[in-house]
Design an enzyme around this catalytic site. Sequence first.
Site, mmCIF file in Angstrom:
data_model
loop_
_atom_site.group_PDB
_atom_site.id
_atom_site.type_symbol
_atom_site.label_atom_id
_atom_site.label_comp_id
_atom_site.label_asym_id
_atom_site.label_seq_id
_atom_site.Cartn_x
_atom_site.Cartn_y
_atom_site.Cartn_z
ATOM 1 N N ARG A 1 -13.541 -7.952 1.484
ATOM 2 C CA ARG A 1 -12.134 -7.691 1.205
ATOM 3 C C ARG A 1 -11.312 -8.952 1.486
ATOM 4 N NH1 ARG A 1 -10.008 -2.521 1.387
ATOM 5 N NH2 ARG A 1 -8.024 -3.602 0.987
ATOM 6 N N GLN B 1 -9.920 -3.486 -3.590
ATOM 7 C CA GLN B 1 -11.225 -3.011 -3.158
ATOM 8 C C GLN B 1 -12.288 -3.294 -4.213
ATOM 9 O OE1 GLN B 1 -12.228 -1.291 -0.081
ATOM 10 N NE2 GLN B 1 -14.111 -2.071 -1.011
ATOM 11 N N ARG C 1 0.883 -1.175 0.000
ATOM 12 C CA ARG C 1 0.000 0.000 0.000
ATOM 13 C C ARG C 1 0.913 1.216 0.000
ATOM 14 N NH1 ARG C 1 -5.331 0.232 2.052
ATOM 15 N NH2 ARG C 1 -6.069 2.299 2.677
ATOM 16 N N ASP D 1 -17.231 7.675 -2.046
ATOM 17 C CA ASP D 1 -16.031 7.554 -1.213
ATOM 18 C C ASP D 1 -15.762 8.941 -0.640
ATOM 19 O OD1 ASP D 1 -13.793 6.503 0.013
ATOM 20 O OD2 ASP D 1 -12.530 6.604 -1.770
ATOM 21 N N HIS E 1 -7.078 1.112 -6.801
ATOM 22 C CA HIS E 1 -7.316 0.305 -5.596
ATOM 23 C C HIS E 1 -7.993 -0.999 -6.036
ATOM 24 C CE1 HIS E 1 -7.687 -0.825 -1.573
ATOM 25 N NE2 HIS E 1 -8.465 0.125 -1.080
#
Length: 319
Positions: free
Chosen positions: A296, A131, A101, A228, A128
Amino acid sequence: MPRHFLRDDDLTPAEQAEVLDLAATLKAAPFESKPLAGPRTVAIVFDKPTLRTQASFVAGIAELGGFPMVVDGNLAQIGTRESVADVARVLGRQASMIVWRTFDQGRIDEMAAYAGVPVVNALTDQFHPCQTLADLLTIREHKGGSEGGLAGLTMTFLGDAASNMSHSYLLAGATAGMHVRVSGPDDYRPDTAILERAQEIAATTGGSADYVAGPQEAAAGADVLITDTWVSMGKEQEAADRAAEVFGPWQLNDHLVGLGADPIVLHCLPAYRGKEITAEVIDGPRSVVWDEAENRRHAQKAILTWLLAADAGDTGGAR
């Protein structure tokens, strides 16, 4: 050469479907598959804040029989204390896979070039993909057809359309044959090259990928509504410029939800109630964010398992 998962279009449509099928299988029987038995080590490196990513990868790797070696990026100072290439060469000899990350996409691309083992993007400034795999799994569970199909569904992202989440939804949704709309203020449009890439993929899958300026138009008839935070990690200094006066029309609220086609609501979290989404929506009956957060783990277990098989030459998806 190992396969990597650095951005959503690293998987072909058939490979993406295979990974999602595998995620569903692993979710149904979480302790039966142990491809990391040994235990084999997976290095997980965090240069940015984390909760769900760390929790889901650590739990998932343990369920796969492996050992999650968590590396604090603030201590490692990758790219400052020593080069990305040198770190990649070190970690690649200590771990079977590397999960990172980090900030710019170029950093993880360089890690993959030198590691010699599969590398997984756990979030960069541009993408991402872990996700979006979890989100596609969640959409399949709640909106998929008899066989969990995603093709033909309309998925709308509202907010910062220039964000890593917007970019990943464009690529992942197009790969799944979905109709993807991203919508946000004019100064927050998606990267042109990424939008064009998504449209190129959509032309082969029967889907579509578009920037839609107006939030009401974007939400109309959508099967899935997503938002988001308006201020992504690393852009906190821009918070004043991203106030409700700019992003307010894109707030995911009851009005926009009412324009959808019996939609489900997603948010990758953390959420700021009263800003990008109202409490009534995220805590309401259409919200599936807690399923999304759980997924996830299952989606990441699937991509790790799939990459291990590809690295060993055990999957037809390897290339």
